[in-house]
Design an enzyme around this catalytic site. Sequence first.
Site, mmCIF file in Angstrom:
data_model
loop_
_atom_site.group_PDB
_atom_site.id
_atom_site.type_symbol
_atom_site.label_atom_id
_atom_site.label_comp_id
_atom_site.label_asym_id
_atom_site.label_seq_id
_atom_site.Cartn_x
_atom_site.Cartn_y
_atom_site.Cartn_z
ATOM 1 N N GLU A 292 0.830 -1.210 0.000
ATOM 2 C CA GLU A 292 0.000 0.000 0.000
ATOM 3 C C GLU A 292 0.869 1.266 0.000
ATOM 4 O OE1 GLU A 292 -4.243 -0.830 1.903
ATOM 5 O OE2 GLU A 292 -3.173 0.663 3.065
ATOM 6 N N HIS A 313 7.977 -26.779 -1.079
ATOM 7 C CA HIS A 313 7.297 -27.889 -1.756
ATOM 8 C C HIS A 313 6.137 -27.396 -2.608
ATOM 9 C CE1 HIS A 313 9.474 -31.056 0.536
ATOM 10 N NE2 HIS A 313 9.702 -30.003 1.289
ATOM 11 N N LYS A 427 -14.253 0.763 -3.568
ATOM 12 C CA LYS A 427 -15.309 1.193 -2.636
ATOM 13 C C LYS A 427 -16.366 2.001 -3.383
ATOM 14 C CE LYS A 427 -12.268 1.754 1.353
ATOM 15 N NZ LYS A 427 -11.677 2.745 2.235
HETATM 16 O O1 PA5 Z 1 -3.446 1.366 5.900
HETATM 17 C C1 PA5 Z 1 -4.550 1.840 5.739
HETATM 18 O O2 PA5 Z 1 -4.772 3.059 5.832
HETATM 19 C C2 PA5 Z 1 -5.738 0.962 5.457
HETATM 20 O O3 PA5 Z 1 -5.377 -0.358 5.282
HETATM 21 C C3 PA5 Z 1 -6.751 1.049 6.576
HETATM 22 O O4 PA5 Z 1 -6.149 0.621 7.758
HETATM 23 C C4 PA5 Z 1 -7.973 0.199 6.271
HETATM 24 O O5 PA5 Z 1 -8.538 0.570 5.046
HETATM 25 C C5 PA5 Z 1 -9.018 0.344 7.375
HETATM 26 O O6 PA5 Z 1 -9.411 1.677 7.511
HETATM 27 P P1 PA5 Z 1 -10.166 2.194 8.794
HETATM 28 O O7 PA5 Z 1 -9.263 2.019 9.961
HETATM 29 O O8 PA5 Z 1 -10.438 3.630 8.521
HETATM 30 O O9 PA5 Z 1 -11.420 1.393 8.938
#
Ligand code: PA5
Length: 451
Positions: A292, A313, A427
């Site tokens: 990310e 394996h 989303k």
């Molecule tokens: O690293 C990030 O920002 C994301 O993976 C969030 O943690 C994830 O989308 C969850 O978001 P939230 O904590 O707002 O529910």
Amino acid sequence: MAVKINTAFLKGFIQENELPLIAPFCELAHNALHSGDGAGSDFLGWLNLPEYYGMNPEGKAELTRIKDAAARIRANSEVVIVLGIGGSYLGARAVIEAIKGSLYNSRPQQGTPELYFAGNSLSPAYMNEILSLITDRDYSVVVVSKSGTTTETALAFRIFKELIEKKYGQDGAKERIIAITDKARGTLKELADKKGYETFVIPDDVGGRFSVLTAVGLLPIAIAGCDVDALMAGSEAGMWAAANPDLFENDCYKYAAIRNLLLRKGYKIEMLVSYENSFAMMNEWFKQLFGESEGKDGKGLFPASATFSTDLHSLGQYIQDGARMLFETVLWFKETDSDLFLKDEPENLDGLNFLSGQNMSAVCEKAFQGTLLAHTEGRTPNIILELPKLDEFELGHLIYFFEKSCAISGYLLGVNPFDQPGVESYKKNMFALLGKPGFEAEKAELLAKLG
Ligand code: PA5
């Protein structure tokens, strides 16, 4: 030094003059990060979390409150459900499994509840499985969402809130629900205030995937009986070890530089490898952190993972002999507190007496060495990260090591490591297809595309 990089198996892949060439860029990245002049500088709170919890009076008080809440939940719950997705669950689950073992929930615990993670998918089958575990047992819910609006988590919380209120009443539920969210914004914050839940704040300047060393990770980790003081002490050691701007003195920066050099040479996939089954969720945490943070603007290494010798394996053939586009980062824990002595067997029907008289960990070490030799011979570069052992202190160090190397890697790549604009696309489509108010225009367009 707790996390030590071993570059012996990069010979022939990276030349000696290449690190000095990238060193000035590392220094620029270090300066940008520490001066707050780099991209995404609103999200640098994770840099100082070890000091915050170790020395700042407010931080110390919060850590005490986390431990108190954990003790209360341990005392009144046989099961704890942690609701959250992405950075709001991976770190907690990863640390718990790494320290307590991947079979944590299957073993009789000593005063700690079983811990399950939900609100991290939209699978009704998984949700029903989790619900079947709590029917006749005392349980609590920890709900984690920074935005407070994430659909997967909010949907799961709606289901659990109804059940817990039905079982324990409004007042009882209040004792058994803890919300970890933004200090002011989001529907979860509003709901928590209205219902009077105990809350912990995810700081504004700490993004989800960098939040494991806040209440997001620390509360579930403490509930599972892990030593959060040792975890934070390890992260502080990691912070000091990674503070030196000179990459030749800083293994964290050396790791960031080497992975960048390998990417430039066409190694587009980094496979994080460990020889511990209990590390599998840490692999997932690592993949989110780097994937990310780096995967944007058409750039970035693709983070993958494997557990050896298990995956030798399955993936071993490809790593040895497939398309030459991946390198391995191998974590090697030098000692273990949990070993098995292999005895001689008079009949030796299985022919394994050549292994007798040593510990199982020594056999594993030979697998590690043999694999290193084979894979580098097959032209797969191997970075080795050596740690003394796998405990809370070393894991805290490793978490900080990866977080900081990820930030430096992002800057070396020329991306903002702290945003995640790509996560929004699915989303938007999902909301439109579900008919969420405000997405009407997109809906018709998407339906036409789906045919
Ligand atoms: O690293 C990030 O920002 C994301 O993976 C969030 O943690 C994830 O989308 C969850 O978001 P939230 O904590 O707002 O529910």
